[in-house]
Design an enzyme around this catalytic site. Structure first.
Site, short mmCIF file in Angstrom:
data_model
loop_
_atom_site.label_atom_id
_atom_site.label_comp_id
_atom_site.label_asym_id
_atom_site.label_seq_id
_atom_site.Cartn_x
_atom_site.Cartn_y
_atom_site.Cartn_z
N GLU A 1 48.52 75.23 -30.60
CA GLU A 1 49.37 75.50 -31.77
C GLU A 1 50.49 76.41 -31.26
OE1 GLU A 1 47.45 77.92 -34.76
OE2 GLU A 1 48.97 77.49 -36.30
N ASP B 1 46.31 72.71 -43.54
CA ASP B 1 46.02 74.01 -42.90
C ASP B 1 45.73 75.10 -43.94
OD1 ASP B 1 45.56 75.55 -40.67
OD2 ASP B 1 47.65 75.76 -40.07
N ASP B 2 46.78 75.76 -44.45
CA ASP B 2 46.63 76.84 -45.44
C ASP B 2 47.67 76.59 -46.54
OD1 ASP B 2 44.77 78.78 -43.88
OD2 ASP B 2 46.35 78.27 -42.46
N HIS C 1 41.75 69.39 -41.60
CA HIS C 1 42.16 70.72 -41.12
C HIS C 1 42.64 71.53 -42.31
CE1 HIS C 1 44.51 73.14 -37.82
NE2 HIS C 1 44.18 73.91 -38.85
N HIS D 1 41.75 75.40 -44.12
CA HIS D 1 41.00 76.66 -44.20
C HIS D 1 40.85 76.99 -45.68
CE1 HIS D 1 41.75 77.52 -39.87
NE2 HIS D 1 42.82 76.78 -40.11
N HIS E 1 40.90 75.11 -32.59
CA HIS E 1 42.35 75.21 -32.61
C HIS E 1 42.81 75.41 -31.16
CE1 HIS E 1 41.87 75.84 -36.87
NE2 HIS E 1 43.13 76.18 -37.08
N1 ADE Z 1 43.48 80.57 -39.60
C1 ADE Z 1 44.00 80.04 -40.70
N2 ADE Z 1 45.04 79.25 -40.39
C2 ADE Z 1 45.15 79.27 -39.03
C3 ADE Z 1 46.00 78.65 -38.11
N3 ADE Z 1 46.99 77.84 -38.47
N4 ADE Z 1 45.83 78.91 -36.80
C4 ADE Z 1 44.86 79.73 -36.41
N5 ADE Z 1 44.02 80.34 -37.24
C5 ADE Z 1 44.16 80.10 -38.55
ZN ZN Z 2 44.25 75.97 -38.88
#
Ligand code: ADE
Ligand code: ZN
Length: 336
Positions: A199, A277-278, A16, A18, A196
């Site tokens: 969350e 994630d990011d 996971h 991005h 997703h």
């Molecule tokens: N795009 C990038 N990170 C995300 C996340 N945590 N949830 C939804 N969309 C995303």
């Molecule tokens: Zn994500």
């Protein structure tokens, strides 16, 4: 063995991630200069200061604005190469990364520019660093189902480079059900599917992702604990959850890492994995996610092993490759 050392040395898979969320402030500044794009920041400290989020949307606004600096094939190549080099430092040996084509095609960047740059870096990373990979194209759920369908059609000539489709962006108010037709078409075209869900959104969105989109994995899924019947089903079917602890704290899904429900998810027997994630926006790559979560929740060596093994089991690798990585993991757990 010291558990921090153990976390460092075990082979890991990241499921996971991005790729646009790995854009570090230094690269954002450099690409803005190279591509002559104005940023609302004058230095990297100002960029980092902007990373103070109150929910998912407050992050997405900053994240989409940052992605505007990515324009050329070489930009996507350098972004992905930098991520892979950083991942290698954490002993990541397999990645399944997301990209958001609509964030770029919306700005008149060609689909090929994005995919070719990412794919070139993935192949380069496999030969230089030994990191295997899959590529997942996400639809932005705040845009229409028609937009998603057009994006899927644009992706068809690149089927050899894209393994799966996913669903991301603003969750609340954008249930998976809106994308049933797109996901059916994607599956008919041979793509695997993830989404997703859970969350910020309710457990009902996780059910929709399973029942209507027929996904193989749920990205995040942490809100499943609010629905015991859903938990029983996720356990029974061993549906993987790609959990992102530092992300969840940064986006205020949990008030602190100590309050994260990852250990409870594990205790229920769910197929939980740890991911970043990011990472550029949330303060840590996958190693940091493992370390900080271990510390905050006092995870045992067994828990760390389970998390790492789950990621290989939940990956889109073939059985032989999964077994090879799991054997390497077993060896790393026991060797001195
Ligand atoms: N795009 C990038 N990170 C995300 C996340 N945590 N949830 C939804 N969309 C995303
Ligand atoms: Zn994500």
């Amino acid at each position: 063995m010291d558990i921090t050392r153990l976390i460092q040395r075990i082979p890991k898979a990241e499921l996971h991630l991005h790729i646009e969320g790995t854009l570090e402030p230094e690269m954002m500044m450099a690409l803005a200069r190279r591509n002559e794009i104005e940023l609302p920041y004058s230095n990297v400290d100002e960029i980092r200061d902007a990373y103070d989020f109150s929910n998912l949307q407050s992050f997405l606004d900053v994240y989409y604005a940052g992605a505007r600096v990515l324009r050329e094939e070489q930009d996507f190549f350098e972004l992905t190469r930098a991520y892979l080099e950083r991942a290698a430092e954490d002993n990541v040996c397999h990645v399944e990364i997301f990209f958001d084509p609509q964030t770029h095609t919306e700005r008149d960047i060609e689909f090929a520019t994005v995919v070719d740059g990412i794919d070139r870096a993935l192949r380069d990373g496999r030969s230089r660093l030994g990191i295997t990979f899959r590529l997942i194209m996400c639809f932005l759920r705040h845009l229409s189902a028609e937009d998603a369908m057009a994006t899927l059609e644009a992706a068809l000539p690149f089927k050899d480079k894209i393994d799966a489709v996913g669903l991301d962006s603003s969750e609340l108010g954008h249930p998976p059900s809106r994308f049933t037709e797109v996901f059916n078409r994607a599956r008919d075209e041979g793509f695997l599917t993830v989404a997703h869900a859970g969350e910020e959104g309710p457990p009902a969105y996780i059910r929709e992702a399973l029942d209507l989109l027929n996904v193989e994995r749920i990205d995040h899924g942490v809100r499943c604990l609010e629905d015991p019947d859903l938990v029983a089903r996720l356990v029974e079917e061993q549906v993987p959850l790609t959990v992102c602890p530092l992300s969840n704290v940064k986006l205020c899904v949990f008030d602190s890492l100590e309050q994260h429900n990852l250990k409870q998810l594990l205790q229920h027997g769910l197929c939980v994995t740890v991911n970043s994630d990011d990472p550029s926006y949330f303060g840590g790559y996958i190693g940091e996610n493992y370390r900080r979560t271990q510390e905050a929740l006092e995870l045992s060596e067994d828990d760390i092993y389970t998390l790492a093994k789950n990621a290989f089991v939940a990956s889109f690798l073939g059985d032989t490759e999964k077994q090879r990585y799991i054997s390497e993991l077993d060896q790393a757990m026991t060797s001195p």
